[in-house]
Design a protein around this motif. Structure first.
Motif, PDB file in Angstrom:
ATOM      1  N   THR A  72       0.793  -0.994   0.217  1.00 17.21           N
ATOM      2  CA  THR A  72       0.327  -0.356  -0.227  1.00 17.21           C
ATOM      3  C   THR A  72       1.086   0.951   0.096  1.00 17.21           C
ATOM      4  N   ASP A  73       0.213   2.590  -0.293  1.00 16.68           N
ATOM      5  CA  ASP A  73       0.865   3.226   0.092  1.00 16.68           C
ATOM      6  C   ASP A  73       1.596   3.977   1.521  1.00 16.68           C
ATOM      7  N   MET A  74       1.040   2.855   2.233  1.00 21.11           N
ATOM      8  CA  MET A  74       1.620   3.462   3.734  1.00 21.11           C
ATOM      9  C   MET A  74       3.392   2.570   3.759  1.00 21.11           C
ATOM     10  N   ALA A  75       3.069   1.667   3.157  1.00 17.03           N
ATOM     11  CA  ALA A  75       4.361   0.337   2.435  1.00 17.03           C
ATOM     12  C   ALA A  75       5.507   1.519   2.099  1.00 17.03           C
ATOM     13  N   GLU A  76       4.801   2.236   1.180  1.00 17.57           N
ATOM     14  CA  GLU A  76       5.812   2.693   0.803  1.00 17.57           C
ATOM     15  C   GLU A  76       6.637   4.140   1.137  1.00 17.57           C
ATOM     16  N   ARG A  77       5.501   4.789   2.040  1.00 15.86           N
ATOM     17  CA  ARG A  77       6.877   5.978   2.851  1.00 15.86           C
ATOM     18  C   ARG A  77       7.261   4.582   4.174  1.00 15.86           C
ATOM     19  N   THR A  78       7.063   3.613   4.622  1.00 19.71           N
ATOM     20  CA  THR A  78       7.792   3.014   5.138  1.00 19.71           C
ATOM     21  C   THR A  78       9.791   2.712   3.994  1.00 19.71           C
TER      22      THR A  78
END
Length: 253
Positions: free
Chosen positions: A192-198
């Motif tokens: 997800t986008d959250m994983a990309e931010r991580t």
């Protein structure tokens, strides 16, 4: 109960965090299963993008900021007055910021706990008050595997998600008299986008190490949505107070 227990026809379900990722996948699947979906997020444009991808009719975009917890209960009351009682809700909204203990401060802690934990309690308060108690209601909180394990730089997020798991157990008993089940899913790393931010907050080697902890590879939002839909459905009518890890073998690794 329907002959097909995964049939959501005639049911109305609220999905928070429906703008993207797991929330969007939940909304899409629940609509495919026949539900009328109320889509929540902060951005009306992204919510409308989700709404355009839903099959069926009767879906509604309902933007609201989860940080305004004191008004969430009244917001739920307004939703039910305008659109009818909710049969369930899935709480996908949340924030995640990787920050080591040396950078800890009260604002960071308060914001994370506020959005990830307090908002879940406030929505539940409103849901409990305004519903048809002759029908079994269902709540699913989206926590994280971070609430079950230790992750460097992710301790406050993990604590907030562990709090959701504890909230699940407490509310499952408190809301029995209201004919409401409360369960929780704990995903590992999902694309997800959250994983990309991580990923952006780590070195390539650090992120690859995290990926390597998933024997079955990274999850997809749909993998979590399938588990959420099951726990919301009549197929899980005798399942309560459960935290279901959805983690591609992470805990066995």
């Amino acid at each position: 109960m329907s002959i097909q227990p995964m049939d959501f026809s005639g049911k109305r379900v609220l999905v928070t965090g429906a703008s993207s990722g797991i929330g969007r996948a939940c909304a899409v699947l629940l609509a495919e299963l026949g539900a009328k979906v109320i889509l929540n997020g902060r951005n009306i444009q992204t919510l409308q993008h989700t709404a355009e991808s839903l099959v069926g009719g009767g879906h509604v975009c309902a933007p609201f900021d989860m940080t305004d917890t004191d008004k969430l209960c009244d917001w739920i009351k307004t939703l039910t007055a305008e659109h009818g009682y909710l049969d369930g809700f899935v709480h996908c909204a949340g924030v995640q910021v990787t920050k080591p203990i040396r950078l800890f401060d009260q604002a960071f802690f308060d914001d994370t706990m506020h959005v990830n934990l307090a908002s879940a309690m406030a929505i539940t308060q409103g849901f409990r008050l305004k519903r048809d108690r002759t029908k079994q209601g269902a709540i699913v909180f989206v926590a994280s595997i971070a609430g079950l394990i230790g992750q460097t730089g992710n301790t406050v997020y993990g604590a907030s998600k562990a709090g959701l798991m504890s909230l699940t157990r407490g509310l499952s008993m408190e809301l029995l008299r209201d004919n409401i089940r409360v369960n929780c899913v704990a995903p590992a790393l999902v694309a997800t986008d959250m994983a990309e931010r991580t990923k952006a907050s780590m070195t390539e080697a650090q992120f690859q190490h995290m990926v390597n902890q998933h024997p079955m590879g990274l999850g997809q939002p749909e993998d979590v949505a399938n588990a959420v839909a099951f726990l919301l459905s009549d197929a899980a009518k005798w399942i309560n107070a459960v935290t279901l890890p959805v983690e591609g073998g992470y805990l066995a690794n």
